[in-house]
Write an enzyme that holds these catalytic residues in place. Structure first.
Site: not given
Lengths: 248, 248
Positions: A110, A52
């Site tokens: 992540y 994003d």
């Protein structure tokens, strides 16, 4: 024709995310242009993860096909000469022509970075979620424990998902503390849209005592997203690594 | 009339340093404007440390005099509403009208941040000196040991200094390692122009095996700056704290 694989690191601050879109510059677009300049071909990379706007990466993966004779491992150096400083090709190698960065079994890692100080620190603002409330890391770890393993993560997923199934497996979830920095490090076989940021948002609420750790279990068992499953801001998130299972 | 003291943190990336100058925006200028907007007075802050272009701070100190009735401790909140996100007033308090941020005995702490990886990491580039050669921290510590205590630091000073004496005391110098990050943390009673960046530049050369640790002693005893006393880049440097001795 050869297929070249790039391991790409970037600072997402100045980009509208990975994927090409009409309103604003993206990582994918800048990579395409740099490769075009280098090889003279019209190139469109295929990325593994469409991060994003504002999200960072240490190891996203992209591939492209080329007729050029540049040795595969030289692409990283040659592209870094042409890329802005906020995008770096960490590694380049050759893969089979049918090797696809997405349709394979992977483990993605992540990190979600939090800075827990009374006042914001300017030099930390681009890469951390600033939280001024004291966070109880022990409580966050208790809450996080409910997320490990295989679950239906629909309650931790943005409604705008196209995923066929919302069942995913988190193989490892650690919460690390180093002074004023708290890092949520999470590895799994796939992540739904906004999933890591929603996990971070919920765990921060647990850490500040707004939710009990058991709230995580309750949300998970609720079956669908509620307003209690808040999304943490993008700049704290960094895609660290994608491991391809058949290459282990 | 009251004198207000500000503890200021900033990301120096987008500024031409602290001190007002004709070509480019500075921290001092932005602070002055924010205070003017708040109090309606023509304000010129006096800063403790005139950090260079690209250098960061966690705790620089500035004072200004005001007729305004805003409570001293409220200035931090009120100014932060008016400042860009890369400048934050961490604290505000009242001091005596003759309290001056520079002409006092102080202990200043700087950190110099190095990232030691094979390829540059985009999210680290603004706040670290990227060094791709393997650094031997043990050797760096051996070199650093020569710098502790009172010395004439003229060989570690930019020639453009106005200092009356180049004798300074380093009370503490530590080299910390955490994964790929190496931090030179240095405290002393004053620093000459570019002194910390030259110390960092020389210690990096020691760390990569280009200089022996004894080179630090040799440079120090040489009495004047030579081309071997290289300056590390500004973005690795952060002014962490200024402690006023009479307030301890």
């Amino acid at each position: 024709m050869r297929r070249i694989r790039l391991t790409v690191a970037y600072d997402g601050t100045n980009y509208c995310g990975w994927q090409i879109q009409p309103n604003g510059i993206t990582i994918e677009e800048v990579l395409n242009k740099a490769i075009c300049k280098l090889t003279g071909e019209e190139i469109q990379v295929i990325g593994a993860s469409r991060t994003d706007s504002g999200v960072h990466a240490r190891g996203n993966i992209a591939v492209f096909d080329t007729e050029s004779r540049i040795p595969a491992e030289r692409f990283s150096y040659a592209l870094n000469q042409r890329l802005p400083k906020d995008i770096v090709v960490v590694k380049s190698d050759e893969v089979d022509l049918n090797w696809h960065p997405r349709y394979q079994d992977t483990l993605k890692t992540y990190e979600y970075h939090i800075i827990n100080t009374k006042v914001p620190i300017p030099t930390e603002r681009l890469y951390n979620y600033f939280v001024s409330f004291d966070l109880d890391v022990g409580q966050m770890r208790r809450g996080a424990a409910y997320l490990e393993g295989e679950h239906d993560f629909a309650p931790f997923c943005c409604i705008r998902t196209n995923a066929k199934t919302t069942v995913r497996t988190i193989t490892d979830l650690q919460i690390l503390q180093s002074g004023e920095h708290i890092t949520i490090r999470i590895t799994g076989n796939g992540f739904l849209y906004n999933m890591v940021r929603i996990i971070a948002g919920v765990l921060v609420r647990v850490g500040r005592g707004f939710y009990e750790p058991e709230k995580v279990k309750e949300l998970l068992e609720g079956g669908e997203r509620t307003r209690e499953a808040v999304t943490a801001p993008p700049q704290g998130l960094c895609l660290m690594e994608i491991r391809y299972q058949n290459e282990e």
